[in-house]
Enzyme design. Structure first.
Site, mmCIF file in Angstrom:
data_model
loop_
_atom_site.group_PDB
_atom_site.id
_atom_site.type_symbol
_atom_site.label_atom_id
_atom_site.label_comp_id
_atom_site.label_asym_id
_atom_site.label_seq_id
_atom_site.Cartn_x
_atom_site.Cartn_y
_atom_site.Cartn_z
ATOM 1 N N SER A 267 31.051 37.971 36.900
ATOM 2 C CA SER A 267 32.283 37.874 36.145
ATOM 3 C C SER A 267 33.492 38.551 36.798
ATOM 4 O O SER A 267 34.614 38.259 36.415
ATOM 5 C CB SER A 267 32.069 38.482 34.758
ATOM 6 N N LYS B 69 39.614 45.458 37.327
ATOM 7 C CA LYS B 69 39.116 44.413 36.410
ATOM 8 C C LYS B 69 39.676 44.660 35.017
ATOM 9 O O LYS B 69 39.743 45.805 34.556
ATOM 10 C CB LYS B 69 37.585 44.450 36.397
ATOM 11 N N SER C 47 27.534 40.930 38.197
ATOM 12 C CA SER C 47 28.962 40.597 38.130
ATOM 13 C C SER C 47 29.843 41.248 39.189
ATOM 14 O O SER C 47 31.017 40.918 39.292
ATOM 15 C CB SER C 47 29.518 40.939 36.749
#
Lengths: 495, 97
Positions: free
Chosen positions: A157, A75, A181
């Site tokens: 997310s 990420k 997330s």
């Protein structure tokens, strides 16, 4: 890539597979997966060099690590030395483009651990800006699309990381979870996602959002692969004062333990109005699988669940408004000189040009709940309600070993559907927020697909398992039983 | 508690955000809706309940007190959008209000 990570690693260690071939495979899928917009930076050259180095070490007879040769996507909110790190925000770029992203002078601890374990970092993944969102549409570099249906969001997310695993570009990815997330995108993309106990995994080098909530964790094609990665990530880090010294269990062995003798609580509050009937059907089938595997299912009550969303959006925005003060255009990232050439002008112009709408909204809300006159009514009150949410879990865990529930109230929703209604977007996290508030470990494991109709394709459903602090091993034991009844599936174009 | 446009301007000043004037009415409406939603917390009885943070971390252990090298000035300044010699450059601020 349908083999699990432990089996792939054995193949690399034995010379049956080469790290280079696995890396080429991953880079090939990443190229084909362009329309998903899941990747912000692909490091083909660095990945090939790392893979070659691993293969050479094997030939020399060196011992290779527990992730030897495994391609992994990280990420973009995690610092990676030598690769841009933007957290999908213009504020962490020089000129607004992803290519001009900030280049951190150090690796996040989890990234160092990946490299030491022999993983090959192939790409940084797209996400909601600074991890604020539940659909990965809030990225400054365009929305991520769901590999199961390009008209839908992958959740957020960590949507790029979930999409990377779902399209089988990489068997593993790193995400971060502040209020869901990792788990929610894992559910919406049909992969496994784990939010570890607060303190289990180091956050050093994670771009902070809500410091009393943030945790880094794995996304993976299957439970045993997730267990392997969690074992590598877990453990004390002197660079993160919130990281715990609690010993790390053998997570892979736990996957073989079965469910016999375990008691699972099912909270009625998680099966209330707003839950899609298709999600409920799949989750209840998952519960049947756990019962068949020998677990005892009982009812539990978590009465403060309904206050989770409100509590979270007060506390997380307060913490974010403070954490994001460091993005000011002075030391790194985007700098916009103001017409009025003073320091306040520089801050205002840089931050307004750097942050997207959702981030600005949350900074304003966080500033409000911390401001003089409202602090007690909102921030201090939310901290107290947080105690009640945690107490609910404490009472439940006096009777059960784990709690099972849906991860998300719906399957993947359409792009744009909730963008204009922030509150509707926040409610996507209603089932993941309470475990985050209580600092507890929780994971999402695929529990099959919804039924296809003329209007909608079959889409993945996630079953969430929540445990007491540091009980990740029990959750993995149960997740392996759900997986045995409901093996991982791959979306058609990527199979 | 309702959020008006002047509240948004005040919060933006506190948060060091230079909002575009045309964005303010919509932001005020959105924030008002969210604040109205989170106000439901007022209904929860928290008498005698102390504020809480995750207690899973037993006691933040101290690092050994041994000197270690930090980032060099050169590396720290490497990504600065503007620098002057061995320092980050900022506009003059002594005459700010």
């Amino acid at each position: 890539m349908s083999e699990s990570v432990p089996s792939l690693v054995s193949g690399v260690q034995a010379g049956r597979l080469s790290a280079e071939a696995l890396t080429e495979g991953a880079l090939g899928v990443i190229e084909r997966a362009g329309p998903l917009n899941a990747f912000l930076h692909v490091d083909g050259e660095g990945a090939r060099a790392a893979a070659r180095g691993l293969d050479e070490r094997r030939v020399r007879g060196d011992e290779l690590g527990p992730l030897a040769g495994i391609p992994i996507a990280v990420k973009d909110s995690l610092c990676t030395q030598g690769m841009p790190t933007t957290a999908a925000s213009r504020s962490l770029t020089r000129d607004g483009s992803a290519r001009s992203g900030w280049r951190p002078p150090y690796d996040a601890t989890v990234v160092s651990r990946l490299r030491a374990a022999g993983a090959v970092i192939v790409a940084k993944t797209n996400q909601d800006e600074l991890a604020m969102g539940s659909s990965s549409e809030n990225s400054a570099f365009g929305a991520v699309k769901n590999p199961w249906d390009l008209a839908r969001t992958p959740g957020g997310s960590s949507g790029g990381s979930a999409a990377a695993v779902a399209c089988r570009a990489t068997p593993l990815a790193l995400g971060s979870d502040t209020g869901g997330s990792i788990r929610q995108p894992a559910a919406l993309c049909g992969v496994v996602g784990i939010k570890p106990t607060y303190g289990r995994v180091s956050r050093y080098g994670l771009i902070a959002f809500g410091s009393s909530l943030d945790q880094v964790g794995p996304l993976a094609t299957d439970v045993r692969s997730a267990a392997r990665l969690l074992g590598v990530l877990s453990g004390h880090d002197p660079l993160d004062s919130t990281s715990a010294t609690v010993p790390v269990d053998d997570y892979e062995a736990a996957c073989e333990r079965g469910a016999r003798g375990l008691r699972i609580g099912v909270p009625s509050e998680y099966f209330a109005s707003g839950l899609s009937p298709e999600v409920e059907r799949a989750v209840r089938a998952g519960l049947d699988a756990l019962r068949d595997a020998g677990a005892t299912i009982v009812d539990v009550e978590l009465p403060h669940t309904r206050y989770g969303v409100a509590t979270y959006y007060v506390l997380a925005t307060a913490e974010a408004s403070s954490n994001l003060a460091r993005l000011d255009g002075v030391r790194f990232g985007l700098r916009v000189e103001a017409e009025r050439g003073n320091l306040d002008g520089l801050y205002g112009a840089s931050r307004s040009a750097g942050f997207g709408r959702e981030v600005q909204r949350r900074i304003l809300l966080g500033t409000f709940v911390l401001s003089s006159g409202y602090y007690d009514a909102y921030y201090a009150k939310a901290q107290r309600v947080r105690a009640l949410v945690a107490r609910d879990f404490e009472r439940a865990f006096a009777r059960v070993d784990a709690i099972a529930a849906p991860t998300s109230p719906t399957v993947a929703f359409r792009l744009g559907e909730r963008l204009t209604d922030p509150l509707a977007m926040y409610l996507a996290d209603v089932y993941t927020l309470p475990a985050s508030l209580a600092g507890l470990p929780a994971l999402s494991v695929p529990a099959g697909l919804s039924t296809a109709t003329d209007a909608d394709p079959a889409l993945p459903v996630g079953l969430q398992l929540i445990g007491p602090a540091f009980a990740e091993a029990s959750l993995l034991a149960l997740a392996a039983c759900v997986e045995a009844a409901c093996p991982p599936s791959t979306p058609e174009p990527w199979a | 508690m309702s959020i008006e446009q002047h509240d948004v301007r005040h919060l933006a000043r506190l948060a060091k955000l230079a909002l575009d004037e045309p964005d303010i009415p919509a932001l005020a409406t959105e924030l008002a809706r969210i604040v109205e939603y989170v106000a439901e917390l007022a209904a929860v009885d928290t008498t005698g309940v102390e504020p809480w943070l995750p207690g899973a971390v037993p006691a933040a252990p101290l690092r050994p007190d041994t000197p270690a090298r930090g980032l060099s000035a050169e590396l720290a300044l490497d990504q600065a959008p503007r620098r002057r010699e061995r320092a980050f450059a900022v506009p003059a601020f002594v005459d700010d209000e």
